[in-house]
Enzyme design. Structure first.
Site, short mmCIF file in Angstrom:
data_model
loop_
_atom_site.label_atom_id
_atom_site.label_comp_id
_atom_site.label_asym_id
_atom_site.label_seq_id
_atom_site.Cartn_x
_atom_site.Cartn_y
_atom_site.Cartn_z
N LYS A 39 1.02 -1.69 0.06
CA LYS A 39 -0.13 0.22 -0.10
C LYS A 39 0.87 1.77 -0.16
O LYS A 39 2.14 0.98 0.46
CB LYS A 39 -0.88 0.26 1.30
CG LYS A 39 -0.85 1.00 1.47
CD LYS A 39 -2.72 1.71 0.79
CE LYS A 39 -3.46 2.81 1.59
NZ LYS A 39 -4.46 3.01 1.68
N ASP A 52 -13.15 1.81 3.42
CA ASP A 52 -11.92 2.72 4.01
C ASP A 52 -13.14 1.71 5.85
O ASP A 52 -12.88 3.15 6.93
CB ASP A 52 -12.26 4.16 3.75
CG ASP A 52 -10.92 4.93 4.17
OD1 ASP A 52 -10.05 3.56 4.51
OD2 ASP A 52 -10.27 5.73 3.87
ZN LIG Z 1 -8.01 3.66 3.42
#
Ligand SMILES: [Zn+2]
Length: 418
Positions: free
Chosen positions: A202, A335
């Site tokens: 990420k 998220d």
């Molecule tokens: Zn995030």
């Protein structure tokens, strides 16, 4: 030892007859690829895997039967953007006093809630101190219940960027574990994350909303740095995901070969064109906007972050609506942690509001998400050979996606967990 092992294998093969078969019956089953309902559904399962699925299949005489009556069967859902070890209160200063072991334990709670909500697979994109990787391993070993996890560990980012610790005064000398500046450091941290078990790399390619002193519209890593990180991740057999709000950061990450753009709030026409050309997935995370703006006070969201949220989140819906209509590949992500875990399925209704059919929205959380993870052979549809990860709902999710917010029954790897 070897002889014993192989004779055990033979024995297992010989006894894998009907007594080991579970048959699930339901009035309907969603074919997620075609967006159609199959009536009188039967799914046959042996061990962790599906062996057959279809309408009115013959059920072996001594199979164990689970009859779900009038319910509709679907493949287990996939959320490709969670922070499983976090929670909404962590967006403010509360996180400072929360140790990594404490975060890991709150992750165990969140994993259970997520699984109960029908999400049998998640991709976790950013956790402190490898807590998500530890949780993944604990789930895989059966220590705690939870979804299958593709985990990133600490996200890579520049000094002072969205993925750095931007809350402390200079004298605390606080830096996030994923901070890496320049090609050499970025390669080192990419390789270190892989050493400690990362399935995916990420990257924070632009500024963000829930960080201090940065601008979501500006890019953070350079093209050279992004190419180094993503190239190395791919060479070492890992996928990559880039947090990117601003239009420039989106383009740089796509040009560097990233597998998915997370958020994509300021995507413009050029970005849309590039993402379609490169077949890069966009992972919009939109429902969180509703929740965060309603609950900002309750979670003591610091004012500078709230001010950013008020500007970025409504704008994101407009731009992502355009990207969806233009046909950018979409994978489902939420998220989770910015809003409470377990409400993940509320994202579906937002996608439909922005122009998707329920069938298209469902594909983002099944076949598309599985493709983004590189797990198309394991999860994402009800087909022979895949994990028996199944959910059931009342009603028809192809008519009303909100039925997915009330998952009634969940199976992961052949075991009923709800
Ligand atoms: Zn995030």
């Amino acid at each position: 030892m070897k002889a014993i092992a192989s004779s055990l294998l033979l024995c297992a093969a010989a006894t894998a007859h009907a007594a080991d078969i579970t048959a699930i019956k339901a009035a309907h089953m969603v074919d997620v690829r075609n967006g159609t309902l199959i009536d009188n559904a039967v799914v046959l399962i042996s061990g962790e895997h599906i062996t057959a699925a279809g309408s009115r299949l013959a059920i072996p005489a001594d199979a164990k039967i689970i009859d779900l009556g009038n319910k509709t069967l679907l493949p287990g859902l996939i959320d490709t953007h969670t922070h499983i070890t976090g929670r909404p209160e962590d967006a403010g200063y509360g996180i400072i006093a929360k140790s990594i072991p404490r975060q890991a334990l709150q992750g165990a709670r969140n994993a259970r809630v997520t699984l109960q909500a029908g999400f049998t697979t998640i991709r976790d994109v950013g956790a402190d101190g490898y807590a998500d990787i530890g949780l993944r391993d604990a789930i895989n070993e059966g220590d705690v219940p939870g979804p299958r996890i593709a985990a990133s560990g600490p996200a890579l980012g520049i000094t002072g960027g969205h993925c750095d610790d931007t809350m402390h005064a200079p004298e605390y000398k606080s830096t996030s574990l994923g901070v890496a500046d320049g090609v050499d450091e970025a390669l080192k941290v990419t390789r270190r994350n892989i050493k400690y078990g990362a399935d995916v790399i990420k990257i924070c390619a632009t500024g963000g909303v829930l960080s201090f002193g940065d601008d979501p519209r500006t890019s953070q890593y350079t093209l050279e740095e992004l190419k180094a990180i993503i190239g190395d991740a791919h060479r070492l057999g890992r996928k990559s995901a880039a947090h990117a709000h601003g239009g420039d950061g989106i383009k740089l990450a796509v040009l560097a070969g990233v597998d998915s753009i997370e958020h994509g709030s300021y995507i413009d026409d050029e970005g849309i064109k590039l993402m379609k050309e490169h077949k890069t997935y966009l992972v919009p995370t939109l429902y969180l906007g509703d929740w965060l703006l309603e609950n900002a006070e309750a979670i003591k969201l610091p004012k500078p972050l709230l001010e950013k949220a008020k500007v970025v989140l409504p704008q994101a819906r407009i731009n992502i609506g355009k990207a969806i209509k233009a046909g950018v590949p979409i994978a489902f992500g939420t998220d989770a942690a910015v809003y409470p875990h377990g409400l993940n399925a509320r994202e579906f209704a937002v996608l439909v509001k922005l122009g998707m059919t329920p069938a298209q929205a469902l594909r983002t959380a099944t076949v598309n998400a599985a493709d983004l993870l590189g797990w198309s052979d394991k999860v994402g549809s009800i087909e022979a050979g895949k994990y028996a990860d199944l959910i059931a709902v009342d009603g028809d999710p192809l008519k009303d996606v909100r039925t997915l917010e009330q998952v009634q029954w969940v199976m992961k790897g052949g075991a009923v967990v709800k």
